[in-house]
Structures are given as C-alpha cells and as structure tokens.
Design a protein around this motif. Structure first.
Motif: not given
Length: 275
Positions: A162-170, A149-153
C-alpha cells in the motif's frame, strides 16, 4: 419494517483461489467519473463493525472536498461471514504469532498474518480492479486495535503493498519487538503513515473511574501503555524510515479505545486521500 440500505454498496463472500475460509467483502462504489489514473482505494479491516459509517463519512466529505479534504474513493471493507467467530478469526488473521499476554489466554489461534496478506494481494485486489477503475498507486490500509498492529506490521515488512497506512489505537503491545525490528527492512519507496490514539486509552476516563472493574481496567491500560507506545513507535518510525517518509502521530482528545474509531475516520480519509 423497512430496512435502511446503503446505496451504491454491496457485499459478497470471497475465498482464496486455492481454497479455504471466505472473508466477507463490503464494497462501496464512488460516484461520478473516475480520475484518469483511477479511483483511490481504502481497504478497511474489521468491516463488520464500521463499514457503513466509514462509507458515509467519505460520501459526506466528498460533497465539499475543497472544505473537507476528502474526495470520492473506493471503500473496500474486509470482514467475516455471519455466524462465524469473528474474534477468533481476527486474532488469527491480524497476528504473526502469540502476543505478549499469551495470545488472548491461549484460547485463540494466532499466526495467520502472511496468509491474510496474501489473500488481499493475490485475490482481493485483482477482484476489485476487475470491478472498478482503481489507481494502484493510491491505496491505503486502515486498521484499528489489533488490526492496527497488522497495519503497522505490513507497513514495515511489506511496504510495497500500500502507499498509505492508517493505524488507529494500534495494539503495539501485542508484539512490539517485531514491529520495531521490521522498521529496518528495505523498501522501494518510503510509506505514508498516520498513527492515532485516544487520550483515555492509557488511563481511566472520568466516566470509567467509578465502575466496579476500574482497578482491573486501570492495571491493564497501564501495562499496555497504548499512548506511550504509539507515540514512541511513531517517533522511531519517522527516524528509521528516513526523510522521504511521511509519519504523523495524533493524540485525540476525549476518546478512548472504543470511541476513537468513528472520530478518527474523517481524519484518516483526509490523510489517505491527500494528493
């Protein structure tokens, strides 16, 4: 007993320059000469639980990058010192406020998202840049569950970080409205986003159906709708972020919320380290 060590890796505790609680930082140094622009960097949240695995997946893949799509990278894990309540701290760090289910019953503080991101940007990144030659244009944030969730936010509201974002089971259910609203924010460059979720995160897996708590588990999973929310958010992000963004959604067969993490690591690294 001879303990197993992870070569070319270390940990240290680091606090914000203005004072406050420290985070435990895990650092895996890449092998070989750095590219001209510096090494790519992957920042992994919840590192107490998976840093060694993540590092070994990267190093095993980097042996044959032409086959795996994974090259050498700096792995920076962000976790917490031993003896602290990791659940309480992550509930604070990874959230902007209480969640849809009342902030884990109200027993844990929430809302530390901005301070945590400021620590990463103002204290941690400069420290890593002093330690190693890194490429500021090839940096990735990797988070699972509430850290997803934090990654998506961060992707939506602070996409420059960041350039890339990977959200696993957000945990999109925590505050889906904020994540959706954030997609309208202005950004200098379109991000690259990968969202992964396990097949058995919204319904009971065959090996869970007979457990005594199966009814409660099924109700919680149906309420949180992890698969539907991840799929729908990815589609919406692809539309809102525009044609320049790269958005990838993947439903991982045979995995649930716990088992997906090691299974997703190689795919996450391949996505993050693609040229």
């Amino acid at each position: 007993m001879n303990p197993v060590t992870l070569p070319d890796a270390e940990w240290f505790d680091l606090a914000p320059e203005g004072g406050g609680k420290a985070w435990r930082i895990f650092l895996a140094r890449p092998r070989g000469a750095a590219p001209a622009a510096g090494f790519p960097v992957v920042f992994m949240l919840d590192a107490n639980a998976g840093f060694a695995t993540f590092t070994e997946v990267m190093r095993r893949g980097a042996v044959r990058p032409q086959a795996t799509g994974i090259g050498e990278a700096v792995i920076v894990g962000i976790g917490y010192p031993e003896g602290e309540d990791h659940r309480a701290r992550r509930s604070f760090d990874y959230t902007a406020g209480p969640g849809a289910e009342g902030g884990r019953g109200g027993e844990r503080a929430t809302g530390g998202r901005d301070a945590f991101l400021a620590f990463i940007e103002d204290t941690l990144k400069p420290r890593i840049a002093r330690e190693l030659p890194v490429d500021p244009a090839r940096q990735t944030l990797f988070g699972h569950s509430l850290a997803g969730w934090f990654t998506l936010d961060v992707m939506a509201r602070d996409g420059h970080a960041f350039r890339n974002y990977v959200a696993v089971s957000p945990s999109i259910w925590w505050d889906e409205a904020r994540l959706v609203a954030g997609l309208a924010a202005e950004r200098a460059a379109p991000p690259c986003l990968a969202v992964m979720v396990g097949e058995w995160e919204q319904a009971l897996s065959p090996w869970q159906a007979a457990r005594p708590e199966a009814g409660e588990m099924a109700a919680r999973r149906a309420r949180r709708a992890m698969v539907d929310r991840a799929r729908d958010y990815s589609a919406r992000a692809a539309k809102e972020l525009g044609p320049g963004a790269q958005v990838r959604f993947e439903l991982m067969a045979g995995e649930d919320h716990a088992s997906i993490l090691p299974a997703a690591m190689a795919r996450a690294l391949r996505f993050a380290l693609a040229d």
